[in-house]
Design a protein around this motif. Structure first.
Motif, PDB file in Angstrom:
ATOM      1  N   GLU A   1      -8.547   4.949   4.554  1.00  0.00           N
ATOM      2  CA  GLU A   1      -8.902   4.519   3.200  1.00  0.00           C
ATOM      3  C   GLU A   1      -7.833   3.599   2.635  1.00  0.00           C
ATOM      4  N   LEU A   2      -8.186   2.953   1.540  1.00  0.00           N
ATOM      5  CA  LEU A   2      -7.192   2.216   0.762  1.00  0.00           C
ATOM      6  C   LEU A   2      -6.500   3.242  -0.123  1.00  0.00           C
TER       7      LEU A   2
ATOM      8  N   GLN B   1      -6.681  -6.998   7.572  1.00  0.00           N
ATOM      9  CA  GLN B   1      -6.809  -8.336   7.004  1.00  0.00           C
ATOM     10  C   GLN B   1      -6.699  -9.418   8.081  1.00  0.00           C
TER      11      GLN B   1
ATOM     12  N   LYS C   1      -3.636   3.766  -1.619  1.00  0.00           N
ATOM     13  CA  LYS C   1      -2.969   3.465  -2.883  1.00  0.00           C
ATOM     14  C   LYS C   1      -3.996   3.303  -4.004  1.00  0.00           C
ATOM     15  N   ILE C   2      -5.130   2.674  -3.695  1.00  0.00           N
ATOM     16  CA  ILE C   2      -6.162   2.469  -4.708  1.00  0.00           C
ATOM     17  C   ILE C   2      -6.848   3.781  -5.061  1.00  0.00           C
TER      18      ILE C   2
ATOM     19  N   GLY D   1       0.830  -1.195   0.000  1.00  0.00           N
ATOM     20  CA  GLY D   1       0.000   0.000   0.000  1.00  0.00           C
ATOM     21  C   GLY D   1       0.861   1.240   0.000  1.00  0.00           C
TER      22      GLY D   1
ATOM     23  N   LEU E   1     -12.642   3.424   4.531  1.00  0.00           N
ATOM     24  CA  LEU E   1     -12.678   2.364   5.530  1.00  0.00           C
ATOM     25  C   LEU E   1     -13.319   2.868   6.814  1.00  0.00           C
TER      26      LEU E   1
ATOM     27  N   GLY F   1      -5.675  -0.611   6.019  1.00  0.00           N
ATOM     28  CA  GLY F   1      -6.240  -1.658   5.177  1.00  0.00           C
ATOM     29  C   GLY F   1      -5.517  -2.978   5.348  1.00  0.00           C
TER      30      GLY F   1
ATOM     31  N   ILE G   1      -1.682  -7.610   0.096  1.00  0.00           N
ATOM     32  CA  ILE G   1      -2.031  -6.851   1.280  1.00  0.00           C
ATOM     33  C   ILE G   1      -2.278  -7.820   2.434  1.00  0.00           C
TER      34      ILE G   1
ATOM     35  N   THR H   1     -13.216   3.112  -1.535  1.00  0.00           N
ATOM     36  CA  THR H   1     -11.914   2.885  -0.902  1.00  0.00           C
ATOM     37  C   THR H   1     -11.883   3.363   0.543  1.00  0.00           C
TER      38      THR H   1
END
Length: 657
Positions: A587-588, A563, A590-591, A500, A607, A559, A527, A605
């Motif tokens: 947030e995610l 997991q 990188k995305i 990320g 969170l 993010g 990830i 994206t």
């Protein structure tokens, strides 16, 4: 057997079980249904003879004849509460009964003395695995691996293995993968059949593509029900075929010790994934086979390049005014030889991201990481080079090695040489042997690149400091985090880095020093790798003298940590001294960045997160939250000093990476 020859085991107190009730108790390892009925106490074998249903989870109910029976909760078979006899038509013998004594309100059950342990197939195989050097197992004990688990338990008791019970099998695979990347030796991951086994696949692919040895030990349904579609029956051989270099079921007729030896040899020699499948009924079969061992089965690993290739490399180097060394993960065992070669040639050394720190940034010849996660220093010297000496690098598109340059490529894997395009000189051999065997003279008019390096580092460090002025009021700049972290951590720190924005910032901003190591999900880019990898790295520090006492720091975004967050409880349970740096931007990131750069709307994206610092404390570890740059140094130092799992949650700006 007389009462005098029995072992009397305390199983509780009379107040634990009301009148008219049953419960499951365990006397040593024997599962027993304890009964309190009609003012009397009784104990019987807990397994219904139908399908081994647990009678202690059943109830006492009246039958059609008004007689009371213990009713099995699975399929309704009945047994007399005090004698264990069936009403007829099921089994003539009834349940095995155990004598019960009440002593001052304490309940004792008499069972036969424990018989000598019968050596099993899995005992012989676990002995073989430990003979080959296996020291750590990450896994989850379950119904289809109990025989194998018991063999592991005995090895743990004998001090031959360490076992870490995880919360998700995917984390076990990542931990074992990181262990293999760090040490070159396999750890194992243990699962049940079906979903437990398939949960390993992502971590196993991570190990495979990054050339890390790993052992997967999966339970399986009994051999007589494999195939027709029994509960949790999956064709594991097919499911694991693509990801494994070795995968075999252990059958009743198998040479099971040889299978264990071949699994270990494949993992070690090929630096790859090996898999053993253990059907439930095979695990406890008796075995008289002697355990296997590596003696006489593994050769030395040093491969010296051909002298003609060494001479050709020397000639190319002698004609270059600006030679550049690029090292990849394939050179990880030759860091001293690489640094020595760089000094002899007066050449800068750039690393791929996977080999960040192999030549530390505080070395005079170091130019940092090349590629998307790299520094402008590395890009400058790549552009200006007239010869590239690529050592153990695989030319990933993320690294960005200029293929139009004249290239000497050295690798121990012949398939990697010129894999994607021709190079001027492909050299087969170990990187260390190449560096030691190369007698190369510098060009008489070679440029003074080392002075240039120092100048470029000064420019880049000034630029990094200038970026601290960027403040959008949405969180801390990632440079501030990695600047302080890099200064505070020991010179031999092991970093486990997730995927990320945090990864890019770590590669760009943190300056390595000493003998630090960096672990990441390189080619798979998965990830969730970071914290489980930290667990695997910590286990290696307990197993290997060369790793003992080294500090482990794992890094992720919110993010990535989300997991496998419950593995923090695993770290607490086993006292794992891992410091986790968590960049929380909600947030995610990188995305989101990729969506913007591709002219897509930013979508889904964001969170919803808890307080990760509070979560860490609830789990029993150390947790702190940082919202201001001035708080960073004290918070990180406090976490590094904490003896056990510690988490620093840092509120960051997703755009300041």
């Amino acid at each position: 057997m007389t009462d005098e020859t029995l072992d009397w085991i305390s199983v509780g107190h009379t107040g634990d079980l009301p009148e008219g009730r049953v419960k499951t108790i365990t006397a040593r390892t024997t599962s027993i249904c304890l009964v309190h009925f009609d003012g009397q106490w009784a104990a019987m074998n807990n397994h219904c003879p139908h399908q081994r249903g647990p009678l202690g989870e059943g109830s006492i109910e009246k039958g059609v004849d008004d007689q009371c029976w213990i009713r099995c909760p699975w399929h309704g078979w009945d047994f007399d509460p005090l004698t264990g006899k069936p009403p007829g038509g099921h089994e003539d013998t009834g349940q095995e009964m155990y004598p019960v004594e009440i002593r001052d309100g304490e309940i004792f059950v008499g069972i036969a003395p424990e018989p000598p342990h019968t050596r099993t197939v899995t005992d012989a195989m676990v002995e073989t695995l430990t003979n080959w050097g296996l020291q750590s197992v990450f896994g989850m004990v379950g119904h289809s691996n109990l025989g194998l688990s018991d063999a592991i338990r005995l090895a743990v008791g004998d001090g031959k293995l360490k076992y870490y019970g995880i919360r998700h099998e995917g984390a076990a695979a990542f931990a074992a993968s990181a262990y293999g990347k760090l040490t070159g030796k396999p750890a194992a991951c243990l699962t049940i059949a079906g979903p437990g086994a398939t949960n390993l696949l992502t971590g196993m692919w991570d190990a495979k593509v990054d050339r890390a040895p790993i052992l997967a030990l999966t339970g399986q349904v009994q051999t007589q029900v494999m195939g027709p579609g029994a509960f949790q029956d999956i064709d594991l051989l097919s499911a694991f075929q693509a990801v494994t270099a070795f995968s075999q079921p252990v059958l009743p007729s198998s040479n099971h010790v040889e299978l264990a030896s071949l699994a270990c040899k494949t993992a070690l020699v090929e630096q790859n994934v090996a898999h053993l499948i253990f059907p439930d009924d095979v695990q406890t079969l008796p075995s008289e086979q002697e355990a296997g061992a590596p003696e006489g089965r593994v050769s030395r690993t040093s491969i010296r390049p051909a002298q003609a290739d060494l001479d050709a490399a020397a000639a190319l180097i002698a004609g270059a005014k600006r030679p550049l060394i690029i090292v990849g993960h394939g050179a990880i065992d030759a860091r001293d030889q690489v640094a020595d070669l760089a000094v002899r040639l007066g050449a800068p050394v750039l690393t791929t991201f996977k080999s960040k720190g192999l030549v530390p940034d505080d070395h005079p010849n170091a130019g940092g990481v090349l590629g998307r996660s790299g520094t402008p220093i590395a890009s400058w010297f790549m552009n200006e080079a007239d010869l590239i000496i690529a050592l153990g690098a695989s030319f990933s598109n993320h690294t960005g090695i200029e293929r139009g340059k004249e290239i000497i490529q050295v690798d121990f894997d012949r398939m990697q040489l010129g894999k994607f395009h021709p190079v001027a000189l492909p050299v087969w051999g170990e990187v260390g042997a190449f560096c030691d065997g190369l007698e190369a003279a510098r060009h008489p008019d070679a440029d003074d690149q080392i002075t240039e390096l120092a100048e470029r580092w000064a420019i880049w460090r000034a630029e990094k400091q200038a970026r601290l002025a960027e403040d959008h009021g949405r969180g801390i700049h990632s440079f501030a985090i990695f600047d302080i972290l890099g200064r505070l951590v020991p010179d031999d720190t092991i970093f486990a880095v997730d995927v990320g924005n945090n990864t890019y910032s770590f590669g760009r901003y943190l300056e390595t020093k000493g003998s630090q190591r960096v672990l990441m999900s390189g080619y798979l880019g998965s990830i969730g790798f970071g914290f489980p990898a930290g667990m695997g790295a910590w286990a290696a520090t307990q197993d290997l003298d060369a790793m003992r006492g080294r500090k482990v720091v794992s890094i992720s975004g919110d993010g990535g940590f989300g997991q496998y967050p419950m593995e923090f409880t695993t770290a607490v349970k086993y006292g794992m001294d891992v410091t986790h740096i968590l960049l929380h931007n909600g947030e995610l990131g990188k995305i989101s960045k990729e969506q913007r750069s591709g002219e897509w709307p930013v979508w889904e994206t964001g969170l919803h997160n808890p307080s990760f610092a509070a979560f860490a404390r609830l789990c029993g570890g150390h947790g702190s939250k940082v919202t201001e740059p001035a708080e960073l140094e004290a918070a990180i130092q406090e976490a590094l000093d904490y003896k056990g799992p510690a988490l620093v949650e840092i509120m960051t700006d997703a755009e300041l990476v």
